[in-house]
Design a protein around this motif. Structure first.
Motif, mmCIF file in Angstrom:
data_model
loop_
_atom_site.group_PDB
_atom_site.id
_atom_site.type_symbol
_atom_site.label_atom_id
_atom_site.label_comp_id
_atom_site.label_asym_id
_atom_site.label_seq_id
_atom_site.Cartn_x
_atom_site.Cartn_y
_atom_site.Cartn_z
ATOM 1 N N SER A 16 -3.267 -8.965 11.651
ATOM 2 C CA SER A 16 -4.587 -9.230 11.067
ATOM 3 C C SER A 16 -4.831 -8.304 9.888
ATOM 4 C CB SER A 16 -5.677 -8.992 12.115
ATOM 5 O OG SER A 16 -5.864 -7.600 12.278
ATOM 6 N N VAL A 17 -6.028 -8.411 9.342
ATOM 7 C CA VAL A 17 -6.501 -7.429 8.366
ATOM 8 C C VAL A 17 -6.494 -6.068 9.074
ATOM 9 C CG1 VAL A 17 -8.641 -6.725 7.196
ATOM 10 C CG2 VAL A 17 -7.914 -9.104 7.126
ATOM 11 N N PRO A 18 -6.150 -4.976 8.353
ATOM 12 C CA PRO A 18 -6.046 -3.686 9.051
ATOM 13 C C PRO A 18 -7.342 -3.176 9.673
ATOM 14 C CG PRO A 18 -5.705 -3.433 6.667
ATOM 15 C CD PRO A 18 -5.762 -4.881 6.941
ATOM 16 N N THR A 19 -7.184 -2.515 10.798
ATOM 17 C CA THR A 19 -8.333 -1.820 11.387
ATOM 18 C C THR A 19 -8.650 -0.619 10.507
ATOM 19 O OG1 THR A 19 -6.889 -0.367 12.661
ATOM 20 C CG2 THR A 19 -7.618 -2.399 13.752
ATOM 21 N N GLU A 20 -9.800 -0.018 10.753
ATOM 22 C CA GLU A 20 -10.184 1.161 9.985
ATOM 23 C C GLU A 20 -9.142 2.268 10.166
ATOM 24 O OE1 GLU A 20 -14.506 2.347 9.415
ATOM 25 O OE2 GLU A 20 -13.827 3.822 10.891
ATOM 26 N N GLN A 21 -8.676 2.406 11.398
ATOM 27 C CA GLN A 21 -7.696 3.448 11.705
ATOM 28 C C GLN A 21 -6.374 3.197 10.961
ATOM 29 O OE1 GLN A 21 -5.684 3.080 15.333
ATOM 30 N NE2 GLN A 21 -5.531 5.284 15.721
ATOM 31 N N ALA A 22 -5.949 1.939 10.934
ATOM 32 C CA ALA A 22 -4.687 1.614 10.262
ATOM 33 C C ALA A 22 -4.820 1.797 8.753
ATOM 34 C CB ALA A 22 -4.268 0.181 10.589
ATOM 35 N N ALA A 23 -5.978 1.429 8.204
ATOM 36 C CA ALA A 23 -6.215 1.600 6.768
ATOM 37 C C ALA A 23 -6.200 3.085 6.413
ATOM 38 C CB ALA A 23 -7.547 0.969 6.370
ATOM 39 N N LEU A 24 -6.778 3.893 7.288
ATOM 40 C CA LEU A 24 -6.794 5.338 7.052
ATOM 41 C C LEU A 24 -5.367 5.890 7.082
ATOM 42 C CD1 LEU A 24 -8.385 7.937 6.605
ATOM 43 C CD2 LEU A 24 -8.653 8.136 9.087
ATOM 44 N N LEU A 25 -4.568 5.402 8.016
ATOM 45 C CA LEU A 25 -3.180 5.845 8.106
ATOM 46 C C LEU A 25 -2.420 5.535 6.808
ATOM 47 C CD1 LEU A 25 -0.814 6.978 9.805
ATOM 48 C CD2 LEU A 25 -0.488 4.673 10.688
ATOM 49 N N SER A 26 -2.712 4.389 6.199
ATOM 50 C CA SER A 26 -2.069 4.036 4.929
ATOM 51 C C SER A 26 -2.465 5.010 3.827
ATOM 52 C CB SER A 26 -2.470 2.622 4.509
ATOM 53 O OG SER A 26 -1.880 1.685 5.366
ATOM 54 N N LEU A 27 -3.729 5.349 3.808
ATOM 55 C CA LEU A 27 -4.194 6.331 2.824
ATOM 56 C C LEU A 27 -3.533 7.685 3.091
ATOM 57 C CD1 LEU A 27 -6.105 7.202 0.527
ATOM 58 C CD2 LEU A 27 -7.883 7.578 2.259
ATOM 59 N N ARG A 28 -3.454 8.044 4.362
ATOM 60 C CA ARG A 28 -2.823 9.323 4.728
ATOM 61 C C ARG A 28 -1.343 9.351 4.323
ATOM 62 N NH1 ARG A 28 -7.386 11.415 4.729
ATOM 63 N NH2 ARG A 28 -8.549 11.801 6.647
ATOM 64 N N THR A 29 -0.685 8.200 4.407
ATOM 65 C CA THR A 29 0.721 8.118 3.988
ATOM 66 C C THR A 29 0.846 8.558 2.531
ATOM 67 O OG1 THR A 29 1.019 6.257 5.497
ATOM 68 C CG2 THR A 29 2.727 6.565 3.820
ATOM 69 N N GLN A 30 -0.063 8.053 1.706
ATOM 70 C CA GLN A 30 -0.046 8.430 0.291
ATOM 71 C C GLN A 30 -0.337 9.915 0.113
ATOM 72 O OE1 GLN A 30 -1.748 6.036 -2.699
ATOM 73 N NE2 GLN A 30 -2.266 4.354 -1.341
ATOM 74 N N GLN A 31 -1.322 10.379 0.880
ATOM 75 C CA GLN A 31 -1.721 11.783 0.730
ATOM 76 C C GLN A 31 -0.604 12.719 1.180
ATOM 77 O OE1 GLN A 31 -5.329 11.270 2.983
ATOM 78 N NE2 GLN A 31 -6.619 11.134 1.145
ATOM 79 N N ILE A 32 0.133 12.306 2.201
ATOM 80 C CA ILE A 32 1.252 13.132 2.680
ATOM 81 C C ILE A 32 2.348 13.188 1.615
ATOM 82 C CG2 ILE A 32 3.136 13.214 4.384
ATOM 83 C CD1 ILE A 32 0.955 12.223 6.445
ATOM 84 N N ILE A 33 2.659 12.031 1.018
ATOM 85 C CA ILE A 33 3.661 12.035 -0.057
ATOM 86 C C ILE A 33 3.211 12.974 -1.172
ATOM 87 C CG2 ILE A 33 4.706 10.646 -1.907
ATOM 88 C CD1 ILE A 33 4.748 8.288 0.041
ATOM 89 N N GLN A 34 1.945 12.874 -1.524
ATOM 90 C CA GLN A 34 1.424 13.650 -2.640
ATOM 91 C C GLN A 34 1.346 15.151 -2.338
ATOM 92 O OE1 GLN A 34 -2.101 12.085 -4.827
ATOM 93 N NE2 GLN A 34 -0.455 12.504 -6.235
ATOM 94 N N ALA A 35 0.815 15.479 -1.164
ATOM 95 C CA ALA A 35 0.481 16.877 -0.917
ATOM 96 C C ALA A 35 1.567 17.643 -0.160
ATOM 97 C CB ALA A 35 -0.835 16.951 -0.139
ATOM 98 N N GLU A 36 2.371 16.932 0.629
ATOM 99 C CA GLU A 36 3.251 17.664 1.534
ATOM 100 C C GLU A 36 4.736 17.627 1.185
ATOM 101 O OE1 GLU A 36 2.523 16.680 5.616
ATOM 102 O OE2 GLU A 36 0.360 16.947 5.454
#
Lengths: 135, 586
Positions: B400-420
């Motif tokens: 389905s369309v992503p849940t809020e939690q799954a959407a946040l995880l996608s954003l976190r994926t980007q942030q991890i690539i960027q920051a870590e």
């Protein structure tokens, strides 16, 4: 069983994703079935075509979230026209496991998810059609 | 295009033919290496590896480009650093469009958002911004994308599904409630030229209502004929020529009136997801871009006036190095086209700027958590390729369309690539790799060859009309499906390493209830309150502009001001242009 299995396929409503249904259309045709694909249609048009073409199977594709609303309307209208005992109703697309169960409860004979194998689809259609004809 | 005898490829070959190359490797060093390499291959490398020196990886959405077992300077013997790569921010921009790339500006984290009524999506936008998203990216529901109003019978049961329902400027207002239009950059995923011409003016009229001048607005629309005429299943299509003209109308109007707005995003993404290789994805987008620039020149505009704001949208899929190399290859090719074919002068015109979304069709329903890993690799390849902005797909999208939690995880994926991970500290970290450079060269050649094929058929619009692209897509995805079924393409948890038993339970997104009724009521109120005389005269003026083939966007803007709904405007297009029947796909 006499003659070719006749299948009507359609995109349900305005859903834009047609890769899956076209794949299935080609595969069923390759498997020796007669396939009619009518593109994007509403339940009413699908039912009208199903009657007009006197098909064995009606398959609809929905990846846009409207499987319960439009799928429900389709089955309702199929029942009103007395098609539920004559034709197999299948739905394919993107559903949660709970919705897949729900779709069967409202009257779909089969629910096809992403990743379903070619042979799986064709053989289950054959089985469903022949068991219905025997009965 | 009929009078043009030379294709882009021929022009480039001609203009680049005389360039002197200064190879990095000395002939002496190459000779020595060649000897040692041959000896190594014959003595150290096993016989079976010698026999299978070249293999072709079969991957989802892959391009079937053969790979050697080991790459050396011999793979690219006349490698000329300044000509082939240059430093970052320098021609030919292979290494990136900015000198400092992510040190100077982080990639924009632009997660796609849209479901339910406008206020539902407004909440999700705020949630994502509050968690560190740096851009907005709106997806519309199916009736809105296909340009029907929420209260039309054809929209039954689909309002607010797989996107947000927008019928008029009033809905746009709710969608962007509390969001300062002059402070954010908004990507409005108006896929088609037609819906761009209808929906973007609603955004502009909203800015007007809020007293924000249009030159303060920044963001992008999609506006791509490929999406309206090829990558789409819908009940009604306008003819390709009218669609292409509308694409150019949008560009012209937006360039003139909203100077900071990116007026087209050539969408390779959805084309590839529908079913093409990474090569075709790019060749089609490039051919469309070439056709657009030509048309804008024909309309009397300066090349830089147009080219400075062109943007692209790609789908990074499974073949990791191919994905890195593709972005680098098309960046170099685009530079060559703009500089040598169109004689663009402005540096900005020479930049292939792009947004990417990780591949959705590569995500698998079985063992959905595996998709988190897949999407992370897709995202990493894009970052190593030097893209400007990113959306990471969510692991639950085969449900389905992503849940809020799954959407946040996608954003976190980007942030991890960027920051870590530290990968953003060094520009083009894979540049100079024997392998990546050889692959980049190979891919650039393949893209240009397909562009050539398209141009020889009479240009991009002709390939749509003739059904060439439609056929190419269906052949590709049918073939890919066979490859998966036969196990030539390996998919973990699906055709290899299959887990026994039932699918695990998964928490999936539920659409908010009552959206259709809410939108219907809003439309009823709108139709009651607006000045219907004004509405009718705005629609009549639009109809006449369509018939005169005048730029339609000033007229759709007037319609938006008058309170016309989306469906009312689309009806005018259909009446004026008639309907087109796209080629059969099977």
């Amino acid at each position: 069983m006499e003659g070719k299995v006749k299948v009507l396929l359609s995109k349900l409503g305005l859903d834009v994703h047609n890769r899956g249904v076209i794949t299935v259309a080609k595969e069923l045709r390759d498997a020796g079935m007669e396939v009619i694909y009518i593109g994007n249609s509403l339940p009413k048009e699908i039912i009208e075509t199903a009657i007009q073409e006197d098909v064995d199977v009606v398959g609809v594709s929905s990846l846009g979230g409207a499987h319960l609303t439009l799928g429900g309307l389709l089955i309702e209208q199929a029942k009103q026209k007395g098609l539920k005992d004559r034709m197999i109703f299948l739905i394919g697309g993107v559903f949660s496991p709970a919705d897949a169960v729900r779709l069967q409860q409202i009257g779909f004979d089969g629910v096809v998810s992403p990743g379903a194998a070619r042979e799986e689809i064709a053989s289950s259609i054959r089985e469903m059609v022949s068991s219905r004809i025997v009965r | 295009m009929a009078e043009r005898t030379k294709t882009t490829k021929e022009i480039l070959e001609e203009k680049l033919a005389g360039r002197e190359r200064i190879p990095l490797y000395s002939p002496k060093a190459l000779d020595k290496l060649r000897q040692e390499f041959d000896q190594w291959k014959n003595t150290v490398v096993r016989e079976e590896d010698q026999k299978n020196w070249q293999v072709t990886p079969h991957t989802i959405l892959g391009s079937d480009i053969p790979r050697e077992m080991l790459y050396t300077p011999l793979s690219n013997p006349d490698f000329d650093y300044t000509q082939d790569l240059g430093n970052s921010g320098q021609q030919p921009f292979t290494r990136g469009i900015h000198a400092n790339m992510y040190r100077g500006r982080e990639f924009t984290m632009r997660q796609l958002t849209g479901f339910g009524a406008p206020e539902d999506t407004n909440q999700r936008i705020k949630f994502m911004l509050a968690h560190g998203a740096t851009g907005i990216n709106i997806i519309f529901d199916l009736p809105t994308i296909q340009m029907y109003d929420s209260d039309e019978p054809i929209s039954t049961g689909q309002v607010g599904m797989s996107g947000v329902a927008i019928d008029s400027v009033d809905d746009m207002d709710l969608l962007f409630k509390d969001i300062p239009l002059d402070k954010v950059t908004a990507s409005l995923v108006t896929h088609y030229p037609s819906n761009t011409a209808i929906l973007f003016p609603m955004y502009l009229v909203l800015a007007e209502r809020r007293g924000i001048p249009w030159d303060k607005l920044a963001g992008s629309v999609q506006n791509d004929i490929t999406m309206e005429e090829v990558v789409r299943s819908g009940p009604e299509y306008i003819p390709p020529q009218d669609c292409f003209r509308t694409q150019c109308d949008n560009i012209e109007f937006i360039r003139q009136n909203v100077p900071r707005w990116n007026f087209i995003t050539y969408n390779g993404y959805n084309l590839r997801e529908f079913g093409t290789s990474g090569i075709t994805e790019m060749s089609v987008a490039v051919a469309n871009a070439i056709g657009t620039v030509e048309e804008m020149l024909r309309r009397g505009h300066d090349v830089d006036w147009v080219a400075e704001r062109l943007a692209f949208f790609w789908s990074p899929a499974n073949d990791f190095f191919e994905e890195v190399a593709r972005v680098r290859a098309v960046r170099r090719l685009w530079y060559k086209i703009m500089r040598y074919r169109f004689n663009a002068k402005s540096t900005r015109s020479l930049w292939m700027r792009c947004h990417v979304q990780t591949s959705g069709i590569s995500l698998i329903r079985q063992e959905p958590l595996n998709n988190i890993i897949r999407a992370a690799y897709h995202a990493l390849s894009a970052v190593l390729g030097g893209v400007q902005s990113l959306h990471v797909d969510s692991y639950d999208e085969a449900y389905s369309v992503p849940t809020e939690q799954a959407a946040l995880l996608s954003l976190r994926t980007q942030q991890i690539i960027q920051a870590e991970t530290g990968v953003t500290e060094v520009v083009d970290p894979l540049g100079g790799s024997f392998y990546v450079e050889a692959l980049t060269n190979d891919i650039e050649t393949r893209i240009l060859d397909e562009v050539d094929e398209i141009e020889k058929m009479g240009g991009y619009v002709a390939t749509i009309e003739q059904g060439w692209l439609h056929r190419k897509i269906t052949e590709y995805f049918y073939h890919e499906r066979s490859n998966i079924e036969q196990g030539d393409i390996r998919v973990v948890g699906y055709n290899i390493h299959k887990a026994p038993g039932e699918l695990p339970p998964i928490d999936v997104f539920r659409y908010p209830e009552g959206v259709e009724q809410k939108q219907k009521a809003r439309l009823a109120t709108l139709r009651e309150r607006r000045d219907n005389e004004k509405v009718n005269s705005a629609l009549t003026a639009l109809r006449e502009a369509c018939k005169r083939k005048e730029n339609v966007v000033p007229y759709t803007t007037e319609c938006a001001r008058a309170g016309c709904s989306e469906g009312e405007m689309f009806k005018v297009f259909k009446q004026a242009y008639g309907l087109w029947r796209p080629p059969t796909l099977w």
